[in-house]
Design a protein around this motif. Structure first.
Motif, PDB file in Angstrom:
ATOM      1  N   LYS A  53      -2.956   3.496  -1.944  1.00  0.00           N
ATOM      2  CA  LYS A  53      -3.311   2.798  -3.184  1.00  0.00           C
ATOM      3  C   LYS A  53      -2.454   1.545  -3.330  1.00  0.00           C
ATOM      4  CE  LYS A  53      -4.473   7.114  -5.368  1.00  0.00           C
ATOM      5  NZ  LYS A  53      -3.993   8.180  -6.185  1.00  0.00           N
TER       6      LYS A  53
ATOM      7  N   THR B 269       2.512   2.688  -8.641  1.00  0.00           N
ATOM      8  CA  THR B 269       1.098   2.633  -8.274  1.00  0.00           C
ATOM      9  C   THR B 269       0.307   1.911  -9.355  1.00  0.00           C
ATOM     10  OG1 THR B 269       1.338   4.724  -7.088  1.00  0.00           O
ATOM     11  CG2 THR B 269      -0.897   4.032  -7.617  1.00  0.00           C
TER      12      THR B 269
ATOM     13  N   ALA C  81       0.223  -0.834  -4.901  1.00  0.00           N
ATOM     14  CA  ALA C  81       1.443  -0.523  -5.655  1.00  0.00           C
ATOM     15  C   ALA C  81       2.382  -1.719  -5.626  1.00  0.00           C
ATOM     16  CB  ALA C  81       2.133   0.697  -5.063  1.00  0.00           C
TER      17      ALA C  81
ATOM     18  N   TYR D  76       8.112   3.134  -6.000  1.00  0.00           N
ATOM     19  CA  TYR D  76       6.832   2.445  -5.923  1.00  0.00           C
ATOM     20  C   TYR D  76       6.078   2.705  -7.219  1.00  0.00           C
ATOM     21  CZ  TYR D  76       7.840   1.903  -0.990  1.00  0.00           C
ATOM     22  OH  TYR D  76       8.436   1.578   0.200  1.00  0.00           O
TER      23      TYR D  76
ATOM     24  N   CYS E  39       0.869  -1.166   0.000  1.00  0.00           N
ATOM     25  CA  CYS E  39       0.000   0.000   0.000  1.00  0.00           C
ATOM     26  C   CYS E  39       0.913   1.224   0.000  1.00  0.00           C
ATOM     27  CB  CYS E  39      -0.897  -0.002   1.232  1.00  0.00           C
ATOM     28  SG  CYS E  39      -1.998   1.418   1.303  1.00  0.00           S
ATOM     29  N   TYR E  40       0.802   2.050  -1.031  1.00  0.00           N
ATOM     30  CA  TYR E  40       1.618   3.262  -1.125  1.00  0.00           C
ATOM     31  C   TYR E  40       0.678   4.436  -1.305  1.00  0.00           C
ATOM     32  CZ  TYR E  40       5.133   6.595  -2.684  1.00  0.00           C
ATOM     33  OH  TYR E  40       5.949   7.701  -2.805  1.00  0.00           O
ATOM     34  N   GLU E  41       0.692   5.349  -0.355  1.00  0.00           N
ATOM     35  CA  GLU E  41      -0.184   6.523  -0.360  1.00  0.00           C
ATOM     36  C   GLU E  41      -1.650   6.128  -0.502  1.00  0.00           C
ATOM     37  OE1 GLU E  41       1.461   9.150  -3.333  1.00  0.00           O
ATOM     38  OE2 GLU E  41       3.048   9.803  -1.964  1.00  0.00           O
TER      39      GLU E  41
END
Length: 108
Positions: A80, A98, A82, A96, A76-78
């Protein structure tokens, strides 16, 4: 439910998992104990390959040609889903990538 094409694949966003109550846990299946689960259909990033077995994503080949277990690259990156892109020489995370969500199927 739509079948995923060669350019898309399915994964699950699991919410309310122990130790990740406020962050979705992305995985190739539903996680027992998740408070809520959504099935996502996402686009395969350009230059990446997805390897499935019996409809379940098992491994991913990145743009460097390195193959990893799905659980080692999904994150999970920001907020969202990824993929982690690792440096193939020093094995640190370069960036990363997305994943673009095409559709969402909520659990009933």
């Amino acid at each position: 439910m739509e079948k995923a094409s060669a350019k898309t694949f399915s994964l699950f966003a699991n919410y309310g998992c122990l130790s990740s109550e406020y962050t979705p846990v992305y995985h190739q299946c539903r996680i027992p104990g998740a408070v809520e689960t959504e099935e996502l259909v996402v686009l395969v990033p350009e230059g990446w390959e997805i390897h499935s077995e019996h409809g379940c994503v098992m491994s991913v080949t990145d743009i460097h040609g390195e193959q990893y277990a799905f659980k080692d690259v999904i994150c999970c990156y920001e907020g969202k889903p990824a993929f982690r892109l690792y440096n193939p020489v020093h094995f640190y995370i370069e960036k990363y990538v997305t994943l673009q969500i095409v559709s969402i199927y909520e659990e009933v």
